[in-house]
Write an enzyme that holds these catalytic residues in place. Structure first.
Site, mmCIF file in Angstrom:
data_model
loop_
_atom_site.group_PDB
_atom_site.id
_atom_site.type_symbol
_atom_site.label_atom_id
_atom_site.label_comp_id
_atom_site.label_asym_id
_atom_site.label_seq_id
_atom_site.Cartn_x
_atom_site.Cartn_y
_atom_site.Cartn_z
ATOM 1 N N CYS A 146 -29.020 27.359 14.383
ATOM 2 C CA CYS A 146 -29.651 26.358 15.250
ATOM 3 C C CYS A 146 -30.047 26.981 16.585
ATOM 4 C CB CYS A 146 -28.672 25.205 15.476
ATOM 5 S SG CYS A 146 -29.201 24.036 16.735
ATOM 6 N N LEU A 176 -23.094 18.622 7.467
ATOM 7 C CA LEU A 176 -22.046 19.394 6.787
ATOM 8 C C LEU A 176 -22.443 20.860 6.595
ATOM 9 C CD1 LEU A 176 -20.288 17.384 3.934
ATOM 10 C CD2 LEU A 176 -19.557 17.755 6.288
ATOM 11 N N HIS A 177 -23.528 21.092 5.873
ATOM 12 C CA HIS A 177 -24.085 22.442 5.641
ATOM 13 C C HIS A 177 -23.226 23.348 4.775
ATOM 14 C CE1 HIS A 177 -26.856 21.123 8.641
ATOM 15 N NE2 HIS A 177 -26.008 21.267 9.638
ATOM 16 N N GLU A 199 -37.666 18.284 24.996
ATOM 17 C CA GLU A 199 -38.809 17.823 24.229
ATOM 18 C C GLU A 199 -38.378 16.639 23.383
ATOM 19 O OE1 GLU A 199 -41.746 20.688 22.380
ATOM 20 O OE2 GLU A 199 -41.017 19.618 20.656
ATOM 21 N N CYS A 211 -23.708 26.604 16.330
ATOM 22 C CA CYS A 211 -24.058 26.808 14.914
ATOM 23 C C CYS A 211 -25.096 27.938 14.820
ATOM 24 C CB CYS A 211 -24.614 25.536 14.300
ATOM 25 S SG CYS A 211 -23.508 24.118 14.479
ATOM 26 N N CYS A 263 -35.695 19.708 15.168
ATOM 27 C CA CYS A 263 -35.221 19.070 16.389
ATOM 28 C C CYS A 263 -34.419 20.037 17.251
ATOM 29 C CB CYS A 263 -34.344 17.868 16.053
ATOM 30 S SG CYS A 263 -35.302 16.397 15.703
ATOM 31 N N SER A 295 -26.443 11.611 14.886
ATOM 32 C CA SER A 295 -26.162 12.751 14.016
ATOM 33 C C SER A 295 -25.111 13.631 14.688
ATOM 34 C CB SER A 295 -27.452 13.560 13.800
ATOM 35 O OG SER A 295 -27.191 14.728 13.058
ATOM 36 N N CYS A 304 -37.025 11.221 17.923
ATOM 37 C CA CYS A 304 -35.887 12.135 17.860
ATOM 38 C C CYS A 304 -35.539 12.514 19.295
ATOM 39 C CB CYS A 304 -36.309 13.359 17.045
ATOM 40 S SG CYS A 304 -35.074 14.654 17.003
ATOM 41 N N CYS A 345 -26.273 23.250 23.660
ATOM 42 C CA CYS A 345 -25.152 22.691 22.901
ATOM 43 C C CYS A 345 -24.037 23.728 22.871
ATOM 44 C CB CYS A 345 -25.603 22.369 21.471
ATOM 45 S SG CYS A 345 -24.279 21.656 20.451
#
Ligand code: SAH
Ligand code: SF4
Length: 359
Positions: free
Chosen positions: A115, A218-219, A88, A112, A336, A194, A101, A108
């Site tokens: 996510c 970073l988070h 998307e 994480c 995203c 990013s 975006c 991935c």
């Protein structure tokens, strides 16, 4: 690989080998990139050639569905790329810019915990042409946004699915194609990559594409917490990421951004804010705070508005430039990582194609 993977030289070579004059390649290239046309729309090209192009050099991008949201200021496209991956892509109109975006991978590998893309694992890498084709679609969509926006695509962020610096070769190839003045000719300064902090990739980006912007997710501002939220931290811990971003800033003279998904009771306390402030000041970075979007199966939630305010004022008091993403940022940019989950059958598609390519 689709036709968007070919450079103008490669396209010319192919058409000349078919007995076509070289100027035809220029016409087709213009149609593909500048006009974002499909072959049938290239009426300046003879019909027989259009048919041959469609058969032998497919576009490799197919719009399955297009939707608008947010009163028409946001358009989402569900694209099938290379006949095998579904992603998307979202175009967001603001007063001063129109941003797309885009995804660089399907799924991935970084895992994480907050996510949605990370929960899928890595299903595949997109090619340079497939990544660029998302932007080609976005340029068509940008024209259909309401009048108060610039009416044309101005910015590209690699904040969709995937870790761009883990698919470096193709991301770099996409940057080359998108900024080629013979095609779309976007200014590299209007592109932002990013990353979760892939140290070797940050170093390469500084050398190969010094004009392209950098956002680092970073988070967490200490290794113990970041190991938990971002497993890649075990490979590239905070000090290494900070070192790479500092070197990037010194080489490019650009201000990096730090992305921080605010997770209620996990990374939104004032201690994290103070630690983050020190890193941001050292890097002279801008901090983007994004309330975490809830994802299926995760107990984590986005921080409430009062805590976000508390966290951001701690940052500001320390002298850090911090922005809380607006609601649309929250809905679209922050989402995203989970974009295509909103479409029925999206994840299924990719599972099916992953099985196919495995067999
Ligand atoms: N892999 C890259 C780019 C894609 S993710 C990266 O991690 O930077 C784009 C951004 O969305 C990242 O900042 C990521 O941390 C953030 N993100 C992912 N899932 C999110 C969620 N559920 N809520 C808020 N932000 C999220
Ligand atoms: Fe991958 Fe980025 Fe999601 Fe982490 S946040 S799993 S790096 S897409």
């Amino acid at each position: 690989m689709g036709v968007y993977d070919l450079s103008i030289e490669q396209l010319t070579e192919r058409l000349v080998s078919w007995g076509e004059p070289a100027f035809r390649a220029r016409q087709v290239h213009d149609g593909l990139w500048r006009r974002a046309a499909v072959y049938e729309e290239m009426t300046d090209v003879p019909a027989a050639l259009r048919q041959r192009l469609a058969a032998e050099l497919p576009l490799g991008v197919e719009l399955l569905e297009e939707r608008e949201a947010d009163g028409g200021r946001t358009r989402k496209g569900l694209l099938r790329l290379g006949g095998r991956h579904v992603v998307e892509t979202v175009v967001i109109g603001y007063r001063d810019r129109v941003t797309v975006c885009i995804s660089s991978q399907v799924g991935c590998a970084m895992g994480c915990g907050f996510c949605a893309t990370g929960q899928m694992g890595l299903l595949g890498n997109l090619t340079a042409g497939e990544i660029a084709a998302e932007v080609v679609w976005a340029r068509r969509a940008a024209v259909r946004l309401p009048g108060f926006t610039p009416g044309r695509l101005t910015n590209v962020v690699f904040m969709g699915m995937g870790e761009p610096l883990s698919n470096y070769r193709h991301v770099s190839g996409a940057i080359v194609r998108l900024t080629d003045p013979r095609g779309i000719g976007l200014g590299a300064r209007h592109l932002t990559v990013s990353t979760v902090g892939v140290v070797p990739g940050i170093r390469r980006l500084a050398v190969d594409h010094p004009q392209v912007g950098l956002a680092v997710s970073l988070h967490a501002a200490d290794d113990a917490l970041r190991d938990e939220l971002v497993p890649a931290n075990r490979l590239w811990p905070l000090a290494a990421v900070e070192g790479a971003v500092a070197a990037w800033r010194d080489a490019t003279h650009r201000r990096p951004s730090i992305e921080w998904a605010m997770i209620q009771g996990v990374n939104d306390d004032d201690r994290q804010a103070s630690l983050l402030a020190r890193i941001a000041l050292r890097l002279r970075a801008h901090v983007n705070l994004i309330p975490m979007n809830p994802i299926p199966g995760s107990p984590w939630r986005g921080s409430d508005p009062a805590r976000i305010e508390g966290f951001s004022s701690t940052l500001r008091r320390a002298g850090v430039n911090a922005t809380v993403r607006d609601t649309r940022g929250r809905e679209i940019e922050a989402a995203c990582g989970q974009l295509k989950w909103e479409f029925e059958g999206g994840p299924e598609w990719n599972r099916i194609s992953a099985t196919r390519s495995a067999t």
